[in-house]
Scaffold this motif. Sequence first.
Motif, PDB file in Angstrom:
ATOM      1  N   VAL A 177       0.832  -1.205   0.000  1.00 25.73           N
ATOM      2  CA  VAL A 177       0.000   0.000   0.000  1.00 25.73           C
ATOM      3  C   VAL A 177       0.865   1.252   0.000  1.00 25.73           C
ATOM      4  N   PHE A 178       1.903   1.262   0.812  1.00 24.33           N
ATOM      5  CA  PHE A 178       2.789   2.429   0.837  1.00 24.33           C
ATOM      6  C   PHE A 178       3.427   2.661  -0.532  1.00 24.33           C
ATOM      7  N   LEU A 179       4.001   1.631  -1.135  1.00 25.91           N
ATOM      8  CA  LEU A 179       4.682   1.805  -2.420  1.00 25.91           C
ATOM      9  C   LEU A 179       3.702   2.169  -3.542  1.00 25.91           C
ATOM     10  N   ALA A 180       2.437   1.776  -3.377  1.00 27.09           N
ATOM     11  CA  ALA A 180       1.427   2.118  -4.385  1.00 27.09           C
ATOM     12  C   ALA A 180       0.881   3.525  -4.214  1.00 27.09           C
ATOM     13  N   SER A 181       1.159   4.128  -3.071  1.00 26.43           N
ATOM     14  CA  SER A 181       0.553   5.420  -2.750  1.00 26.43           C
ATOM     15  C   SER A 181       1.377   6.590  -3.266  1.00 26.43           C
TER      16      SER A 181
END
Length: 269
Positions: free
Chosen positions: A245-249
């Motif tokens: 989720v972090f890397l996709a944000s």
Amino acid sequence: MPEHIPGCRGEFADRVALVTGAGQGIGAAVAASLAALGARVAATDIAPRRDVPGPADETDTDRSTGSVSSFTLDVTDRASVDRTVDQVERELGPVDLLVNVAGILRTAPVTEFSDEDWADTFAVNTTGIFHTSRAVGRRMAGRGSGCIVTVGSNAAGVPRTGMAAYAASKAAAAMFTKCLGLELAGSGVRCNVVAPGSTDTAMQRALWTGEDSERRVVAGDPETYRTGIPLGRIADPQDIADAVVFLASDRARHITMQELYVDGGATLR
């Protein structure tokens, strides 16, 4: 939104995410996390579960909660991938996020490993990522934005006995994703890898041989040259989903071609 899911309420509102291997384990956790943050999620699997969360109430005007829709997808079949990506974009909209989670594990010493198991391992873990990333990546590049996250393994970075095919396939997938990130960077598309260690999934539990298996994974095994897990616990699927989720944000908007190990320190990196 569940309190354990990091990020802002509605952070992925109006975005479409396609997640492979979403029928269980890490893939299911990723799909649920992205939906909780507002994404319209295409949860794909060769045999997708039907108990995925339904779409948010259409009267919910803040759009902070997304939806999860189930699609059948065989990542080893290029035609299946192309058809499913077309269907997802027709029904949900242009894909903004691709998360490659689908994977299989076959174990045996190299001298006893079968041709069939070798071919199957690479068909899913490497060629499958090529199929989905190519199909979605060309669309993202044309639109000038997008994010691809591949869930690999810490086995890609450290030798494992009995896991040569799995480790090699994951290493290939990681380097493929980084090369793709280099090629697509000029189009505004980011590509990164999350590399889990031992995680409490059906795949992990299939390797366990007794009641103390989890303890032995945490403690390590000198006979198979495995270190233990310094943080003293096996990961939950949510631990891996949080990193995805972090890397996709947008909070990771300046991060691409990176490999993030989420293994409790097991590889001593």
